[in-house]
Design a protein around this motif. Structure first.
Motif, PDB file in Angstrom:
ATOM      1  N   MET B   1       0.845  -1.204   0.000  1.00 50.59           N
ATOM      2  CA  MET B   1       0.000   0.000   0.000  1.00 50.59           C
ATOM      3  C   MET B   1       0.876   1.249   0.000  1.00 50.59           C
ATOM      4  O   MET B   1       1.707   1.451   0.882  1.00 50.59           O
ATOM      5  CB  MET B   1      -0.841   0.022   1.282  1.00 50.59           C
ATOM      6  CG  MET B   1      -2.338   0.112   1.027  1.00 50.59           C
ATOM      7  SD  MET B   1      -3.161  -0.118   2.631  1.00 50.59           S
ATOM      8  CE  MET B   1      -4.802   0.476   2.215  1.00 50.59           C
ATOM      9  N   SER B   2       0.708   2.075  -0.997  1.00 48.77           N
ATOM     10  CA  SER B   2       1.474   3.318  -1.014  1.00 48.77           C
ATOM     11  C   SER B   2       0.542   4.450  -0.594  1.00 48.77           C
ATOM     12  O   SER B   2      -0.643   4.261  -0.410  1.00 48.77           O
ATOM     13  CB  SER B   2       2.020   3.579  -2.412  1.00 48.77           C
ATOM     14  OG  SER B   2       0.949   3.782  -3.308  1.00 48.77           O
ATOM     15  N   GLY B   3       1.096   5.632  -0.463  1.00 46.50           N
ATOM     16  CA  GLY B   3       0.269   6.777  -0.102  1.00 46.50           C
ATOM     17  C   GLY B   3       0.645   7.326   1.256  1.00 46.50           C
ATOM     18  O   GLY B   3       1.477   6.770   1.961  1.00 46.50           O
ATOM     19  N   LYS B   4       0.006   8.439   1.603  1.00 43.42           N
ATOM     20  CA  LYS B   4       0.382   9.184   2.817  1.00 43.42           C
ATOM     21  C   LYS B   4      -0.541   8.869   3.987  1.00 43.42           C
ATOM     22  O   LYS B   4      -1.766   8.857   3.842  1.00 43.42           O
ATOM     23  CB  LYS B   4       0.302  10.683   2.534  1.00 43.42           C
ATOM     24  CG  LYS B   4       1.196  11.166   1.401  1.00 43.42           C
ATOM     25  CD  LYS B   4       1.171  12.701   1.311  1.00 43.42           C
ATOM     26  CE  LYS B   4       1.791  13.208   0.036  1.00 43.42           C
ATOM     27  NZ  LYS B   4       0.816  13.350  -1.075  1.00 43.42           N
ATOM     28  N   TYR B   5       0.055   8.658   5.134  1.00 38.30           N
ATOM     29  CA  TYR B   5      -0.709   8.518   6.378  1.00 38.30           C
ATOM     30  C   TYR B   5      -1.022   9.900   6.952  1.00 38.30           C
ATOM     31  O   TYR B   5      -0.431  10.909   6.526  1.00 38.30           O
ATOM     32  CB  TYR B   5       0.101   7.704   7.389  1.00 38.30           C
ATOM     33  CG  TYR B   5       0.185   6.236   7.045  1.00 38.30           C
ATOM     34  CD1 TYR B   5      -0.855   5.366   7.382  1.00 38.30           C
ATOM     35  CD2 TYR B   5       1.291   5.717   6.382  1.00 38.30           C
ATOM     36  CE1 TYR B   5      -0.784   4.010   7.061  1.00 38.30           C
ATOM     37  CE2 TYR B   5       1.369   4.368   6.052  1.00 38.30           C
ATOM     38  CZ  TYR B   5       0.323   3.520   6.392  1.00 38.30           C
ATOM     39  OH  TYR B   5       0.381   2.195   6.068  1.00 38.30           O
ATOM     40  N   LEU B   6      -1.904   9.917   7.936  1.00 43.12           N
ATOM     41  CA  LEU B   6      -2.272  11.185   8.590  1.00 43.12           C
ATOM     42  C   LEU B   6      -1.036  11.990   9.006  1.00 43.12           C
ATOM     43  O   LEU B   6      -0.987  13.208   8.825  1.00 43.12           O
ATOM     44  CB  LEU B   6      -3.145  10.895   9.819  1.00 43.12           C
ATOM     45  CG  LEU B   6      -3.776  12.132  10.454  1.00 43.12           C
ATOM     46  CD1 LEU B   6      -4.920  12.649   9.595  1.00 43.12           C
ATOM     47  CD2 LEU B   6      -4.278  11.832  11.864  1.00 43.12           C
ATOM     48  N   GLU B   7      -0.031  11.266   9.532  1.00 45.73           N
ATOM     49  CA  GLU B   7       1.181  11.924  10.033  1.00 45.73           C
ATOM     50  C   GLU B   7       1.998  12.594   8.924  1.00 45.73           C
ATOM     51  O   GLU B   7       2.892  13.405   9.202  1.00 45.73           O
ATOM     52  CB  GLU B   7       2.069  10.905  10.771  1.00 45.73           C
ATOM     53  CG  GLU B   7       1.507  10.434  12.113  1.00 45.73           C
ATOM     54  CD  GLU B   7       0.369   9.405  12.000  1.00 45.73           C
ATOM     55  OE1 GLU B   7       0.020   8.983  10.867  1.00 45.73           O
ATOM     56  OE2 GLU B   7      -0.178   9.042  13.066  1.00 45.73           O
ATOM     57  N   ASP B   8       1.730  12.221   7.674  1.00 45.46           N
ATOM     58  CA  ASP B   8       2.477  12.795   6.544  1.00 45.46           C
ATOM     59  C   ASP B   8       1.871  14.109   6.048  1.00 45.46           C
ATOM     60  O   ASP B   8       2.464  14.785   5.207  1.00 45.46           O
ATOM     61  CB  ASP B   8       2.520  11.802   5.377  1.00 45.46           C
ATOM     62  CG  ASP B   8       3.206  10.503   5.765  1.00 45.46           C
ATOM     63  OD1 ASP B   8       4.224  10.569   6.481  1.00 45.46           O
ATOM     64  OD2 ASP B   8       2.706   9.422   5.388  1.00 45.46           O
ATOM     65  N   PHE B   9       0.682  14.442   6.559  1.00 47.77           N
ATOM     66  CA  PHE B   9       0.015  15.674   6.112  1.00 47.77           C
ATOM     67  C   PHE B   9       0.248  16.809   7.105  1.00 47.77           C
ATOM     68  O   PHE B   9       0.349  16.575   8.309  1.00 47.77           O
ATOM     69  CB  PHE B   9      -1.495  15.446   5.958  1.00 47.77           C
ATOM     70  CG  PHE B   9      -1.831  14.588   4.761  1.00 47.77           C
ATOM     71  CD1 PHE B   9      -1.796  15.123   3.477  1.00 47.77           C
ATOM     72  CD2 PHE B   9      -2.183  13.253   4.915  1.00 47.77           C
ATOM     73  CE1 PHE B   9      -2.105  14.335   2.369  1.00 47.77           C
ATOM     74  CE2 PHE B   9      -2.495  12.462   3.811  1.00 47.77           C
ATOM     75  CZ  PHE B   9      -2.453  13.012   2.537  1.00 47.77           C
ATOM     76  N   SER B  10       0.317  18.023   6.582  1.00 54.42           N
ATOM     77  CA  SER B  10       0.368  19.189   7.462  1.00 54.42           C
ATOM     78  C   SER B  10      -0.265  20.383   6.751  1.00 54.42           C
ATOM     79  O   SER B  10      -0.270  20.455   5.519  1.00 54.42           O
ATOM     80  CB  SER B  10       1.813  19.498   7.879  1.00 54.42           C
ATOM     81  OG  SER B  10       2.616  19.654   6.737  1.00 54.42           O
ATOM     82  N   PRO B  11      -0.822  21.307   7.540  1.00 56.00           N
ATOM     83  CA  PRO B  11      -1.481  22.468   6.945  1.00 56.00           C
ATOM     84  C   PRO B  11      -0.525  23.251   6.040  1.00 56.00           C
ATOM     85  O   PRO B  11       0.659  23.392   6.372  1.00 56.00           O
ATOM     86  CB  PRO B  11      -1.887  23.304   8.162  1.00 56.00           C
ATOM     87  CG  PRO B  11      -2.011  22.307   9.272  1.00 56.00           C
ATOM     88  CD  PRO B  11      -0.933  21.296   9.008  1.00 56.00           C
ATOM     89  N   PRO B 145      -6.097   7.127   7.354  1.00 53.94           N
ATOM     90  CA  PRO B 145      -5.539   6.240   8.393  1.00 53.94           C
ATOM     91  C   PRO B 145      -4.284   6.830   9.038  1.00 53.94           C
ATOM     92  O   PRO B 145      -3.502   7.514   8.375  1.00 53.94           O
ATOM     93  CB  PRO B 145      -5.181   4.963   7.612  1.00 53.94           C
ATOM     94  CG  PRO B 145      -5.975   5.024   6.350  1.00 53.94           C
ATOM     95  CD  PRO B 145      -6.120   6.482   6.031  1.00 53.94           C
ATOM     96  N   ARG B 146      -4.104   6.546  10.338  1.00 53.34           N
ATOM     97  CA  ARG B 146      -2.855   6.919  11.003  1.00 53.34           C
ATOM     98  C   ARG B 146      -1.806   5.852  10.707  1.00 53.34           C
ATOM     99  O   ARG B 146      -2.123   4.709  10.393  1.00 53.34           O
ATOM    100  CB  ARG B 146      -3.072   7.030  12.510  1.00 53.34           C
ATOM    101  CG  ARG B 146      -4.108   8.086  12.837  1.00 53.34           C
ATOM    102  CD  ARG B 146      -4.145   8.389  14.310  1.00 53.34           C
ATOM    103  NE  ARG B 146      -2.908   9.048  14.713  1.00 53.34           N
ATOM    104  CZ  ARG B 146      -2.739   9.607  15.910  1.00 53.34           C
ATOM    105  NH1 ARG B 146      -3.705   9.559  16.826  1.00 53.34           N
ATOM    106  NH2 ARG B 146      -1.601  10.205  16.220  1.00 53.34           N
ATOM    107  N   ARG B 147      -0.554   6.244  10.797  1.00 49.62           N
ATOM    108  CA  ARG B 147       0.521   5.288  10.553  1.00 49.62           C
ATOM    109  C   ARG B 147       0.480   4.229  11.654  1.00 49.62           C
ATOM    110  O   ARG B 147       0.439   4.565  12.846  1.00 49.62           O
ATOM    111  CB  ARG B 147       1.872   6.016  10.571  1.00 49.62           C
ATOM    112  CG  ARG B 147       3.050   5.145  10.142  1.00 49.62           C
ATOM    113  CD  ARG B 147       4.363   5.936  10.180  1.00 49.62           C
ATOM    114  NE  ARG B 147       4.332   7.130   9.360  1.00 49.62           N
ATOM    115  CZ  ARG B 147       4.510   7.153   8.035  1.00 49.62           C
ATOM    116  NH1 ARG B 147       4.733   6.025   7.393  1.00 49.62           N
ATOM    117  NH2 ARG B 147       4.473   8.285   7.374  1.00 49.62           N
ATOM    118  N   PRO B 148       0.464   2.948  11.279  1.00 51.39           N
ATOM    119  CA  PRO B 148       0.395   1.890  12.306  1.00 51.39           C
ATOM    120  C   PRO B 148       1.624   1.919  13.212  1.00 51.39           C
ATOM    121  O   PRO B 148       2.721   2.211  12.759  1.00 51.39           O
ATOM    122  CB  PRO B 148       0.384   0.602  11.466  1.00 51.39           C
ATOM    123  CG  PRO B 148       0.025   1.017  10.077  1.00 51.39           C
ATOM    124  CD  PRO B 148       0.491   2.426   9.913  1.00 51.39           C
TER     125      PRO B 148
END
Lengths: 150, 150
Positions: B1-11, B145-148
């Motif tokens: 699974m590729s893509g960004k977790y919640l922790e990878d995003f910022s305003p 999703p958050r990073r596991p």
């Protein structure tokens, strides 16, 4: 031209549509064109997803809801012309076989300050499945012509 | 699974898509299924309407915008799962031949209080035509999703 002018609407009026059945085939090919994600296209992938089974794209639900709104007894003269939404959400997924209908209520009616020939009605429209559960809730603003002064 | 977790995003992060051309034929047959009003189906009736010429259904614009969002570099892990919108509007009509693209910005990132494995990002997405004019503006909330924790 038939239909209701701004002056024919008042807060508290309700409207309702007939129902339409959503089938798995259209869920999948709508998604293939506009929302190609596994949970809208593939049963097995959908089971493993956040939806726990095949779910219609929210945009498919929105488009079907528009069709139902046009066919409802709201019937503003000049058609359904949306200026935008104050609220728009999908509380539950739409599943293959769901029979959807809409019901709604007029919340506000106000003449335009800048355009004397038209006004805005604010409406809450809820799309429901066969169990009566809400699958889409919107609060939208529609442009409606005022009754011409003769 | 590729893509960004919640922790990878910022305003402040931005995203953008390629473009897609909207043609008159698809405007008309999308409308025939979902939004059968004269100004989305018939050139002459459209000229006499509030739109002054053939215009795509807003739901067609919304569906195309979804496709562009999926193909953009936003790329949350688990896909684009919309919880709803705080704002949604169509400032200008989409015309046959318009080349649409989206651009957007992450406004907020917050973990869910009730679901420790996920969170919400709030994003403003603007769909623009070839002249750069905004034809759709939305402020939506996406489930990510958050990073596991390993």
């Amino acid at each position: 031209m038939s239909g209701k002018y701004l002056e024919d609407f008042s807060p508290g009026q309700t409207y309702r549509s007939g129902s339409v059945r959503i089938d798995a085939e259209r869920i999948k090919n709508f998604a293939a064109e506009f929302d190609p994600q596994p949970f809208h296209q593939d049963d097995e992938a959908a089971r493993r997803s956040i939806f726990g089974g095949l779910a219609a794209s929210g945009w498919h639900t929105a488009a079907v809801s528009m069709r139902l709104l046009i066919e409802s007894d709201l019937q503003p003269v000049g058609g359904i012309v949306g200026a935008g939404f104050d609220e728009f959400r999908w509380p539950l997924p739409v599943r293959p076989g769901d029979e959807l209908y809409i019901e709604g209520e007029v919340l506000e009616v106000r003449p335009s300050k800048s355009r004397p020939t038209q006004g805005i009605i604010k409406v809450r429209t809820t799309t429901r499945n066969g169990k009566g559960e809400a699958v889409q809730v919107s609060v939208g603003n529609l442009v409606v012509p005022r009754r011409p002064v003769l």
